[in-house]
Design a protein around this motif. Structure first.
Motif, PDB file in Angstrom:
ATOM      1  N   TYR A 120       5.936  68.962 102.444  1.00 54.12           N
ATOM      2  CA  TYR A 120       4.653  69.928 102.444  1.00 54.12           C
ATOM      3  C   TYR A 120       3.904  69.627 103.682  1.00 54.12           C
ATOM      4  O   TYR A 120       4.183  68.558 104.507  1.00 54.12           O
ATOM      5  N   THR A 129      -0.224  70.115 104.849  1.00 56.00           N
ATOM      6  CA  THR A 129      -1.700  70.275 104.397  1.00 56.00           C
ATOM      7  C   THR A 129      -2.474  69.421 105.341  1.00 56.00           C
ATOM      8  O   THR A 129      -2.299  68.169 105.617  1.00 56.00           O
ATOM      9  N   PRO A 188      -4.075  72.381  97.324  1.00 57.91           N
ATOM     10  CA  PRO A 188      -4.878  71.344  98.020  1.00 57.91           C
ATOM     11  C   PRO A 188      -6.360  71.498  97.406  1.00 57.91           C
ATOM     12  O   PRO A 188      -6.559  72.407  96.363  1.00 57.91           O
ATOM     13  N   GLN A 202      -1.311  75.364 105.125  1.00 59.67           N
ATOM     14  CA  GLN A 202      -0.704  74.847 103.776  1.00 59.67           C
ATOM     15  C   GLN A 202       0.707  75.549 103.707  1.00 59.67           C
ATOM     16  O   GLN A 202       0.922  76.637 103.799  1.00 59.67           O
ATOM     17  N   TYR A 237      -4.945  66.452  97.163  1.00 61.45           N
ATOM     18  CA  TYR A 237      -4.040  67.712  96.845  1.00 61.45           C
ATOM     19  C   TYR A 237      -3.158  67.034  95.767  1.00 61.45           C
ATOM     20  O   TYR A 237      -3.208  65.857  95.258  1.00 61.45           O
TER      21      TYR A 237
END
Lengths: 116, 115
Positions: free
Chosen positions: B25, B27, B96, B2, B32
């Motif tokens: 980002y 993840t 998340p 993450q 999320y």
């Protein structure tokens, strides 16, 4: 209503001394977070409380750091045998029982710690 | 993993210019939430917006607008007709769905609006 309150706002301590930083979350907020922000840096996660239990302590940088929380209220972050590298702003945030994903974090003004 | 990346460390613009702050980002989660926070010189972080991963609609609030694109894992923030009061550090954050309320913050972008 009252926001997240942190005390002291500023703390200067000598290397090797212990310090306690206090956070009063917003009433009714079950989740409480501690973050560290070094000068010019982002937010570094330290620890998260849900109620008075800490399901995530993964961010505590060393065993000199500890935190506790009384019920769903005040939290204290303790740093033992402070080092100059501990100098930073320590931010506390809280969020309501619906969960942080449904609600934003509410931050305090932080405690600026200077270790000389 | 993450992670939130804000590649722009510092930005300076002249008042009334538009400015976009980038946020990328990472993840593995399919569900999320993304956030933007503002940290003015006074130090207290202020919540600006929350967006969940199922809602890719862009949002506009006054002079602020947000562009969420899952295809590029980006959640960019635009200030239109910037003002001196917009000068602050802006943080993008990710939480998340399965990390028990853990928030991951970017390193922040310091915006200076010059009068």
């Amino acid at each position: 209503g009252a926001g997240v309150s942190q005390s002291p706002s500023n703390k200067v301590t000598e290397k090797g001394k212990d310090v306690e930083l206090r956070c009063d979350p917003i009433s009714g907020h079950t989740a409480l977070y501690w973050y560290r922000q070094r000068l010019g840096q982002g937010l570094e996660f330290l620890i998260y409380f849900q109620g008075n239990s800490a399901p995530d302590k993964s961010g505590l940088p060393s065993d000199r750091f500890s935190a506790e929380r009384t019920g769903e209220s005040v939290s204290t972050l303790t740093i033992q045998r402070t080092q100059q590298e501990d100098s930073a702003v320590y931010l506390c945030a809280s969020s309501p029982p619906t969960g942080a994903r449904n609600s934003p974090l509410h931050f305090g003004n932080g405690t600026r710690l200077t270790v000389t | 993993a993450q992670k939130v990346t804000q590649a722009q460390t510092e930005i300076s613009v002249v008042e009334k210019e538009d400015v976009t702050l980038d946020c990328v980002y990472e993840t593995r989660d399919t569900t999320y939430y993304l956030f933007w926070y503002k940290q003015p010189p006074s130090g207290e972080l202020v919540f600006l917006i929350r967006r969940n991963s199922f809602d890719e609609q862009n949002e506009i609030s006054g002079r602020y607008s947000w562009n969420f694109q899952k295809s590029t894992s980006s959640f960019n923030f635009t200030i239109t007709a910037s003002q001196v009061v917009d000068s602050a550090v802006y943080f993008c954050a990710l939480t998340p769905s399965n990390t028990g309320n853990q928030f991951y913050f970017g390193t922040g972008t310091s915006l200076t609006v010059i009068p």
